[in-house]
Design an enzyme around this catalytic site. Structure first.
Site, PDB file in Angstrom:
ATOM      1  N   LYS A  24     -41.590   8.654  36.570  1.00 33.81           N
ATOM      2  CA  LYS A  24     -42.396   8.749  37.801  1.00 33.81           C
ATOM      3  C   LYS A  24     -42.972   7.384  38.183  1.00 33.81           C
ATOM      4  CE  LYS A  24     -45.288  11.726  35.991  1.00 33.81           C
ATOM      5  NZ  LYS A  24     -44.750  11.773  34.614  1.00 33.81           N
ATOM      6  N   ARG A  99     -51.450  17.923  38.644  1.00 31.78           N
ATOM      7  CA  ARG A  99     -50.890  18.361  37.370  1.00 31.78           C
ATOM      8  C   ARG A  99     -51.282  19.787  37.046  1.00 31.78           C
ATOM      9  NH1 ARG A  99     -50.303  12.978  34.923  1.00 31.78           N
ATOM     10  NH2 ARG A  99     -49.470  13.184  32.845  1.00 31.78           N
ATOM     11  N   ARG A 138     -41.202   3.085  24.851  1.00 32.30           N
ATOM     12  CA  ARG A 138     -41.832   2.373  25.980  1.00 32.30           C
ATOM     13  C   ARG A 138     -42.801   1.315  25.455  1.00 32.30           C
ATOM     14  NH1 ARG A 138     -44.784   5.710  30.603  1.00 32.30           N
ATOM     15  NH2 ARG A 138     -45.774   6.663  28.789  1.00 32.30           N
ATOM     16  N   ARG A 171     -48.654   2.273  24.316  1.00 36.49           N
ATOM     17  CA  ARG A 171     -49.775   3.137  24.690  1.00 36.49           C
ATOM     18  C   ARG A 171     -50.115   4.052  23.516  1.00 36.49           C
ATOM     19  NH1 ARG A 171     -48.402   5.686  30.619  1.00 36.49           N
ATOM     20  NH2 ARG A 171     -49.160   7.567  29.594  1.00 36.49           N
ATOM     21  N   ARG A 182     -48.555  16.171  24.835  1.00 34.34           N
ATOM     22  CA  ARG A 182     -48.385  15.970  26.280  1.00 34.34           C
ATOM     23  C   ARG A 182     -47.248  16.839  26.815  1.00 34.34           C
ATOM     24  NH1 ARG A 182     -47.389   9.847  26.331  1.00 34.34           N
ATOM     25  NH2 ARG A 182     -47.153  10.010  28.577  1.00 34.34           N
TER      26      ARG A 182
HETATM   27  P1  AP5 Z   1     -42.157   5.775  33.221  1.00 33.09           P
HETATM   28  O1  AP5 Z   1     -41.709   5.423  34.587  1.00 33.09           O
HETATM   29  O2  AP5 Z   1     -43.269   4.992  32.617  1.00 33.09           O
HETATM   30  O3  AP5 Z   1     -42.412   7.371  33.126  1.00 33.09           O
HETATM   31  P2  AP5 Z   1     -43.585   8.273  33.689  1.00 33.09           P
HETATM   32  O4  AP5 Z   1     -42.964   9.526  34.185  1.00 33.09           O
HETATM   33  O5  AP5 Z   1     -44.439   7.497  34.626  1.00 33.09           O
HETATM   34  O6  AP5 Z   1     -44.311   8.567  32.317  1.00 33.09           O
HETATM   35  P3  AP5 Z   1     -45.851   8.575  31.911  1.00 33.09           P
HETATM   36  O7  AP5 Z   1     -45.844   8.743  30.410  1.00 33.09           O
HETATM   37  O8  AP5 Z   1     -46.578   7.388  32.435  1.00 33.09           O
HETATM   38  O9  AP5 Z   1     -46.317   9.861  32.588  1.00 33.09           O
HETATM   39  P4  AP5 Z   1     -47.481  10.713  32.205  1.00 33.09           P
HETATM   40  O10 AP5 Z   1     -47.460  11.604  33.356  1.00 33.09           O
HETATM   41  O11 AP5 Z   1     -47.494  11.391  30.901  1.00 33.09           O
HETATM   42  O12 AP5 Z   1     -48.651   9.649  32.014  1.00 33.09           O
HETATM   43  P5  AP5 Z   1     -49.901   9.324  32.909  1.00 33.09           P
HETATM   44  O13 AP5 Z   1     -50.176   7.907  32.768  1.00 33.09           O
HETATM   45  O14 AP5 Z   1     -49.761   9.922  34.260  1.00 33.09           O
HETATM   46  O15 AP5 Z   1     -40.878   5.698  32.250  1.00 33.09           O
HETATM   47  C1  AP5 Z   1     -40.993   5.998  30.869  1.00 33.09           C
HETATM   48  C2  AP5 Z   1     -40.073   5.057  30.071  1.00 33.09           C
HETATM   49  O16 AP5 Z   1     -38.707   5.352  30.397  1.00 33.09           O
HETATM   50  C3  AP5 Z   1     -40.255   3.564  30.402  1.00 33.09           C
HETATM   51  O17 AP5 Z   1     -40.056   2.829  29.225  1.00 33.09           O
HETATM   52  C4  AP5 Z   1     -39.163   3.256  31.444  1.00 33.09           C
HETATM   53  O18 AP5 Z   1     -38.742   1.909  31.397  1.00 33.09           O
HETATM   54  C5  AP5 Z   1     -38.064   4.222  31.012  1.00 33.09           C
HETATM   55  N1  AP5 Z   1     -37.278   4.758  32.138  1.00 33.09           N
HETATM   56  C6  AP5 Z   1     -37.754   5.172  33.344  1.00 33.09           C
HETATM   57  N2  AP5 Z   1     -36.753   5.657  34.110  1.00 33.09           N
HETATM   58  C7  AP5 Z   1     -35.620   5.552  33.347  1.00 33.09           C
HETATM   59  C8  AP5 Z   1     -34.259   5.889  33.576  1.00 33.09           C
HETATM   60  N3  AP5 Z   1     -33.834   6.441  34.738  1.00 33.09           N
HETATM   61  N4  AP5 Z   1     -33.360   5.653  32.601  1.00 33.09           N
HETATM   62  C9  AP5 Z   1     -33.765   5.094  31.419  1.00 33.09           C
HETATM   63  N5  AP5 Z   1     -35.036   4.733  31.135  1.00 33.09           N
HETATM   64  C10 AP5 Z   1     -35.957   4.978  32.093  1.00 33.09           C
HETATM   65  O19 AP5 Z   1     -51.030  10.195  32.183  1.00 33.09           O
HETATM   66  C11 AP5 Z   1     -51.541   9.818  30.928  1.00 33.09           C
HETATM   67  C12 AP5 Z   1     -52.686  10.758  30.581  1.00 33.09           C
HETATM   68  O20 AP5 Z   1     -53.754  10.619  31.564  1.00 33.09           O
HETATM   69  C13 AP5 Z   1     -52.372  12.252  30.587  1.00 33.09           C
HETATM   70  O21 AP5 Z   1     -51.816  12.672  29.358  1.00 33.09           O
HETATM   71  C14 AP5 Z   1     -53.770  12.853  30.824  1.00 33.09           C
HETATM   72  O22 AP5 Z   1     -54.560  12.784  29.664  1.00 33.09           O
HETATM   73  C15 AP5 Z   1     -54.368  11.874  31.839  1.00 33.09           C
HETATM   74  N6  AP5 Z   1     -54.053  12.262  33.217  1.00 33.09           N
HETATM   75  C16 AP5 Z   1     -53.281  11.562  34.100  1.00 33.09           C
HETATM   76  N7  AP5 Z   1     -53.199  12.220  35.257  1.00 33.09           N
HETATM   77  C17 AP5 Z   1     -53.920  13.363  35.119  1.00 33.09           C
HETATM   78  C18 AP5 Z   1     -54.185  14.459  35.967  1.00 33.09           C
HETATM   79  N8  AP5 Z   1     -53.667  14.528  37.218  1.00 33.09           N
HETATM   80  N9  AP5 Z   1     -54.969  15.467  35.491  1.00 33.09           N
HETATM   81  C19 AP5 Z   1     -55.507  15.407  34.259  1.00 33.09           C
HETATM   82  N10 AP5 Z   1     -55.269  14.397  33.391  1.00 33.09           N
HETATM   83  C20 AP5 Z   1     -54.480  13.385  33.814  1.00 33.09           C
END
Ligand code: AP5
Length: 226
Positions: A24, A99, A138, A171, A182
């Site tokens: 994402k 979410r 990552r 991270r 997660r």
């Molecule tokens: P990346 O693009 O970083 O993936 P992502 O989907 O953004 O993954 P996140 O782990 O950041 O999502 P998340 O939703 O768990 O975390 P968030 O920060 O929102 O890609 C991942 C890896 O794959 C990278 O190394 C990239 O290079 C690689 N990659 C990407 N595309 C690829 C492809 N096509 N092919 C190969 N490799 C690829 O949330 C973190 C925490 O914050 C949550 O757990 C929660 O505690 C809190 N939080 C955040 N938002 C909320 C909310 N709305 N409500 C409540 N708590 C929340």
């Protein structure tokens, strides 16, 4: 990818919906450049607050480190404040928000108040075994936020950011126990949003296991039809 006047003339709000590691953030950054949309990532907003050691950051960290969701009221307030900022008038790509169903309903209400709406929800579908591989491989630059992957997108010099040479970090929530939690939380609390947005006629599925550029093309094709 270059911005064209045609691209930047359009204003729309889209949601990137998908499990942790679906790509994402990677795709949101590309949409942000191509369509000049604001990139609103709830996880990044929490991490900024953690870095600044705000009260919100301290609260969020206690949930994030365990892989749990931060409570809806806190999250919604933070995102609603963010989308009231001027850059969001150009349209927003939401990354990691909403979410839960309560967050989705709160977002619909906040947008409706401003006479706006969601144009599309892009459901980035990736199998769990691939997600686990991606998350554990990552690495992040703590200085400019660049995202690498030891398997699919490694830095040119091991453990160093290509842009500024900073030592890359992992991270805390990309370590195995938090990753498992997660994924469980995604299945129980976020996956139901697929049906919520399908019922609203907004859902577009994207095959997230393709190379980054192919995923990007699929998303841009959908965005260009909006
Ligand atoms: P990346 O693009 O970083 O993936 P992502 O989907 O953004 O993954 P996140 O782990 O950041 O999502 P998340 O939703 O768990 O975390 P968030 O920060 O929102 O890609 C991942 C890896 O794959 C990278 O190394 C990239 O290079 C690689 N990659 C990407 N595309 C690829 C492809 N096509 N092919 C190969 N490799 C690829 O949330 C973190 C925490 O914050 C949550 O757990 C929660 O505690 C809190 N939080 C955040 N938002 C909320 C909310 N709305 N409500 C409540 N708590 C929340």
């Amino acid at each position: 990818m270059n911005k064209t006047s045609r691209d930047t003339d359009r204003i729309f709000n889209v949601i990137l919906l998908g499990p942790p590691g679906a790509g994402k953030g990677t795709q949101a950054k590309i949409l942000n450049q191509r369509f000049a949309m604001a990139h609103v990532a709830s996880g990044d907003l929490f991490r900024e607050n953690i870095a600044k050691q705000t009260a919100l950051g301290l609260l969020a960290k206690s949930f994030m480190d365990k892989g749990e969701l931060v409570p809806d009221d806190v999250t919604v307030r933070m995102v609603v404040e963010r989308i009231a900022q001027p850059d969001c008038a150009r349209g927003v790509v939401f990354d990691g928000f909403p979410r839960t169903q309560a967050q989705a309903q709160a977002l619909d209400a906040a947008l409706a108040q401003a006479n706006k709406k969601i144009a599309a929800v892009l459901w980035v579908n990736v199998r769990e075994e691939v997600l686990i591989q991606r998350l554990t491989a990552r690495r992040i630059c703590p200085t400019d936020g660049a995202v690498y992957n030891l398997l699919t997108n490694p830095p040119k010099i091991a453990s160093q950011c290509d842009h500024d040479g900073s030592a890359l970090i992992q991270r805390d929530d990309d370590k195995p126990p938090a990753v498992q939690r997660r994924l469980q939380v995604f299945h129980s609390q976020t996956q139901p949003l697929i049906d919520y947005y399908r019922a609203a006629g907004l859902l577009h599925e994207v095959q997230g296991e393709q190379p980054i550029e192919r995923v990007q093309s699929e998303i841009v094709n959908i965005a260009e039809r909006l």
